[in-house]
Motif scaffolding. Structure first.
Motif, PDB file in Angstrom:
ATOM      1  N   GLU A  59      15.014  43.653  87.597  1.00 62.07           N
ATOM      2  CA  GLU A  59      15.169  44.552  86.450  1.00 62.07           C
ATOM      3  C   GLU A  59      15.908  43.901  85.285  1.00 62.07           C
ATOM      4  O   GLU A  59      15.817  44.355  84.148  1.00 62.07           O
ATOM      5  CB  GLU A  59      15.907  45.823  86.873  1.00 62.07           C
ATOM      6  CG  GLU A  59      17.296  45.575  87.420  1.00 62.07           C
ATOM      7  CD  GLU A  59      17.882  46.811  88.074  1.00 62.07           C
ATOM      8  OE1 GLU A  59      18.127  47.796  87.342  1.00 62.07           O
ATOM      9  OE2 GLU A  59      18.102  46.781  89.298  1.00 62.07           O
ATOM     10  N   TYR A  60      16.624  42.807  85.560  1.00 64.69           N
ATOM     11  CA  TYR A  60      17.299  42.072  84.490  1.00 64.69           C
ATOM     12  C   TYR A  60      16.606  40.745  84.188  1.00 64.69           C
ATOM     13  O   TYR A  60      17.156  39.903  83.494  1.00 64.69           O
ATOM     14  CB  TYR A  60      18.758  41.809  84.866  1.00 64.69           C
ATOM     15  CG  TYR A  60      19.513  43.042  85.291  1.00 64.69           C
ATOM     16  CD1 TYR A  60      19.744  44.091  84.404  1.00 64.69           C
ATOM     17  CD2 TYR A  60      20.001  43.159  86.592  1.00 64.69           C
ATOM     18  CE1 TYR A  60      20.422  45.236  84.804  1.00 64.69           C
ATOM     19  CE2 TYR A  60      20.690  44.289  87.006  1.00 64.69           C
ATOM     20  CZ  TYR A  60      20.892  45.324  86.101  1.00 64.69           C
ATOM     21  OH  TYR A  60      21.567  46.455  86.498  1.00 64.69           O
ATOM     22  N   GLU A 105      26.746  49.038  84.600  1.00 70.54           N
ATOM     23  CA  GLU A 105      25.319  48.994  84.335  1.00 70.54           C
ATOM     24  C   GLU A 105      25.059  48.703  82.859  1.00 70.54           C
ATOM     25  O   GLU A 105      24.159  47.919  82.517  1.00 70.54           O
ATOM     26  CB  GLU A 105      24.656  50.311  84.745  1.00 70.54           C
ATOM     27  CG  GLU A 105      23.145  50.328  84.582  1.00 70.54           C
ATOM     28  CD  GLU A 105      22.444  49.280  85.429  1.00 70.54           C
ATOM     29  OE1 GLU A 105      21.365  48.805  85.006  1.00 70.54           O
ATOM     30  OE2 GLU A 105      22.970  48.915  86.501  1.00 70.54           O
ATOM     31  N   GLU A 106      25.824  49.327  81.982  1.00 74.33           N
ATOM     32  CA  GLU A 106      25.646  49.087  80.552  1.00 74.33           C
ATOM     33  C   GLU A 106      25.929  47.632  80.208  1.00 74.33           C
ATOM     34  O   GLU A 106      25.198  47.007  79.421  1.00 74.33           O
ATOM     35  CB  GLU A 106      26.580  50.005  79.755  1.00 74.33           C
ATOM     36  CG  GLU A 106      26.421  49.931  78.234  1.00 74.33           C
ATOM     37  CD  GLU A 106      27.180  48.779  77.608  1.00 74.33           C
ATOM     38  OE1 GLU A 106      26.704  48.237  76.579  1.00 74.33           O
ATOM     39  OE2 GLU A 106      28.247  48.405  78.136  1.00 74.33           O
ATOM     40  N   LYS A 108      25.702  45.018  82.234  1.00 73.71           N
ATOM     41  CA  LYS A 108      24.635  44.184  82.787  1.00 73.71           C
ATOM     42  C   LYS A 108      23.421  44.167  81.874  1.00 73.71           C
ATOM     43  O   LYS A 108      22.842  43.111  81.594  1.00 73.71           O
ATOM     44  CB  LYS A 108      24.242  44.684  84.175  1.00 73.71           C
ATOM     45  CG  LYS A 108      25.281  44.444  85.250  1.00 73.71           C
ATOM     46  CD  LYS A 108      24.819  45.022  86.578  1.00 73.71           C
ATOM     47  CE  LYS A 108      25.888  44.877  87.651  1.00 73.71           C
ATOM     48  NZ  LYS A 108      25.483  45.479  88.934  1.00 73.71           N
ATOM     49  N   ARG A 109      23.019  45.328  81.392  1.00 75.75           N
ATOM     50  CA  ARG A 109      21.837  45.400  80.536  1.00 75.75           C
ATOM     51  C   ARG A 109      22.090  44.727  79.190  1.00 75.75           C
ATOM     52  O   ARG A 109      21.170  44.187  78.577  1.00 75.75           O
ATOM     53  CB  ARG A 109      21.409  46.854  80.349  1.00 75.75           C
ATOM     54  CG  ARG A 109      20.954  47.498  81.654  1.00 75.75           C
ATOM     55  CD  ARG A 109      20.194  48.788  81.453  1.00 75.75           C
ATOM     56  NE  ARG A 109      19.759  49.331  82.743  1.00 75.75           N
ATOM     57  CZ  ARG A 109      18.702  48.904  83.410  1.00 75.75           C
ATOM     58  NH1 ARG A 109      17.954  47.942  82.911  1.00 75.75           N
ATOM     59  NH2 ARG A 109      18.377  49.450  84.581  1.00 75.75           N
TER      60      ARG A 109
END
Length: 385
Positions: A59-60, A105-106, A108-109
């Motif tokens: 996803e990354y 999560e924020e 990481k994105r």
């Protein structure tokens, strides 16, 4: 010896890496050494091939691999080719895991896809001019603003790998005084944008080896760091460092074992070709005995590195075993490479030969990631001493 920890997929990857290094790294080595760094475009090329995010979730943008096995293959092939990837393996194998394991999560994105593609390069700033292995003595400080929106960072760091090219720096700093009963408390990790006002790259440091890997001094003067760039909890920085050090020491152990293995190969090939007193150097008993000793030590180093790899993949790599692997593999590499350089005679002292570069490049492995003396202290504690 059979590489029982690697499967067919790993071996296919090995051949791809071998071809890539021969075409896109080895021919440029001397230019990179002269420039004291690797071009940014090369890092983006590594990103295109998926070499910067092999363990990053899909996803990354990563390869979603479990464990460090593909990283180990990469390290072996880089050593075998006498090549360099600049700071790429530090970026992906040692620093990027901090974001994967501890970022929100924020965060990481916001950061991880660029790290995987090579558009964002990472550094980690722990060491200070007066503080080495004793991280509790860190003096760089960050004060949270009254409204809680940002930190104001002040201090200096040294020996920072990738410091001249980095886009993001994970800065270990003191955000509160250490409690009386825990001098490691009060440390935090802030992710600092290298474009921030007050962030300064100082000297590019001249090292014995690793000449194509930039190392610099950094300073921070009233640098404003958004509060959302705090990694983990405020005051919990030392815990994060401790949880990631096992992987760092595994990576160094694997690289050291690969370097020792490459040294034996270089010495074997050189002594077969080099003529002394009318016959190959390899025909002398001393050469045979020295290389037999080296091959035996390399096999032992490889086995402990592979065991550490397997334990890491199962989530069972303990701090003491990681310390054992780093200690044994780095000390073995130093002995083996020294013996193999001696077999090259005067040519072994010439940097145009890969054995000379290995000799200079691997010396620091007994220092960074925790010195050999620190590893012995960890191991001693594990056996009740």
């Amino acid at each position: 010896m059979p590489r029982t920890v690697f499967n067919e997929e790993h071996e296919a990857f090995r051949q791809m890496v071998r071809d890539f290094l021969a075409k896109e790294a080895v021919p440029h080595l001397q230019d990179w050494v002269a420039a004291k760094s690797v071009p940014r475009d090369f890092y983006r090329r590594l990103g295109e091939l998926g070499l910067l995010g092999m363990e990053v979730p899909e996803e990354y943008g990563g390869g979603a691999q479990t464990g460090h096995h593909f990283g180990a293959v990469l390290a072996q092939e880089v050593a075998r080719a006498g090549a360099t990837l600049g700071t790429a393996m530090t970026h992906s194998n040692i620093i990027l895991p901090y974001l994967l394991h501890f970022a929100t999560e924020e965060q990481k994105r916001r950061w991880v896809p660029g790290c995987v593609s090579g558009d964002l390069l990472l550094s980690i700033a722990m060491t200070e001019p007066g503080t080495g292995s004793d991280l509790a003595g860190i003096q760089t400080r960050a004060a949270l603003s009254e409204d809680g929106s940002h930190y104001v960072l002040n201090g200096a760091k040294t020996f920072i790998t990738g410091g001249t090219q980095c886009d993001l720096v994970l800065v270990v700093c003191r955000t509160s005084p250490a409690p009386a009963d825990d001098r490691r408390g009060g440390l935090s990790i802030l992710v600092v944008d290298a474009a921030s006002e007050g962030f300064t790259v100082g000297r590019s440091l001249h090292k014995i080896g690793l000449h194509a890997s930039d190392t610099a001094e950094l300073s921070f003067t009233d640098v404003r760091v958004p509060a959302e760039n705090l990694l983990g909890e405020q005051g919990g920085g030392f815990s994060l460092l401790g949880r990631n050090l096992g992987r760092e020491r595994l990576v160094i152990a694997v690289q050291a074992a690969a370097a020792a293995e490459a040294a034996v190969t270089f010495a074997r090939e050189y002594t077969r070709d080099r003529q002394v007193f009318g016959k190959p150097v390899a025909s002398f008993q001393n050469t045979k005995f020295v290389l037999a000793e080296c091959a035996t030590e390399v096999e032992a180093a490889r086995l402990i590195a592979y065991e550490a790899l397997e334990r890491d993949a199962r989530g069972e790599l303990s701090p003491d075993y990681a310390a054992m692997a780093k200690l044994f593999c780095t000390e073995t590499a130093s002995r083996v490479i020294d013996k193999c350089l001696q077999l090259h005679g005067g040519y072994g002292y010439m940097l145009e030969y890969p054995i000379a570069r290995l000799y200079a490049d691997t010396r620091v492995m007994r220092i960074y990631g925790g010195t050999s003396e620190v590893m012995k202290t960890i191991i001693a504690k594990s056996i009740g001493l």
